[in-house]
Write a protein that holds these residues in place. Structure first.
Motif, short mmCIF file in Angstrom:
data_model
loop_
_atom_site.label_atom_id
_atom_site.label_comp_id
_atom_site.label_asym_id
_atom_site.label_seq_id
_atom_site.Cartn_x
_atom_site.Cartn_y
_atom_site.Cartn_z
N GLU A 11 0.82 -1.21 0.00
CA GLU A 11 0.00 0.00 0.00
C GLU A 11 0.86 1.26 0.00
N ARG A 12 0.36 2.29 -0.68
CA ARG A 12 1.07 3.57 -0.74
C ARG A 12 1.30 4.13 0.66
N CYS A 13 0.33 4.02 1.55
CA CYS A 13 0.48 4.55 2.92
C CYS A 13 1.60 3.81 3.66
N GLN A 14 1.75 2.51 3.42
CA GLN A 14 2.85 1.76 4.03
C GLN A 14 4.19 2.24 3.48
N ALA A 15 4.24 2.45 2.18
CA ALA A 15 5.48 2.93 1.55
C ALA A 15 5.86 4.29 2.10
N GLU A 16 4.89 5.17 2.25
CA GLU A 16 5.16 6.51 2.79
C GLU A 16 5.69 6.44 4.21
N GLN A 17 5.15 5.52 5.01
CA GLN A 17 5.62 5.33 6.38
C GLN A 17 7.09 4.88 6.39
N VAL A 18 7.43 3.94 5.54
CA VAL A 18 8.80 3.43 5.46
C VAL A 18 9.73 4.52 4.94
N GLN A 61 9.53 -2.79 10.80
CA GLN A 61 8.19 -2.29 10.48
C GLN A 61 7.26 -3.42 10.05
N GLY A 62 7.80 -4.63 9.96
CA GLY A 62 6.99 -5.79 9.64
C GLY A 62 7.01 -6.20 8.18
N PHE A 63 7.98 -5.69 7.43
CA PHE A 63 8.02 -5.97 5.99
C PHE A 63 9.28 -6.76 5.62
#
Length: 70
Positions: A11-18, A61-63
């Motif tokens: 997800e884009r929101c996950q990418a932005e967080q990372v 971050q869980g990825f």
């Protein structure tokens, strides 16, 4: 220095967080994702950074995060 990583960020929101996390730890570096690629590519560019530190930060971050070899 440029390094490319395979991730499972979807997800884009996950990418932005990372991205925010990595920029906080590596100020002045360029960080971006290609979520359209089958490997969900994370690309880091900067003068110098620790590949293992990048992998550890993303994993915390869980990825999934591993160096993408060509």
């Amino acid at each position: 220095m440029i390094e490319v990583f395979k991730t499972d960020v979807r997800e884009r929101c996950q990418a932005e967080q990372v991205i925010r996390l990595l920029i906080r730890h590596f100020p002045g570096h360029k960080v971006n994702f290609d979520l359209e690629d089958c490997d969900r590519v994370l690309r880091m560019e900067g003068s110098t950074f620790s590949v293992s530190r990048v992998k550890n930060l993303v994993r915390r971050q869980g990825f999934l995060c591993q160096v993408l070899t060509w």
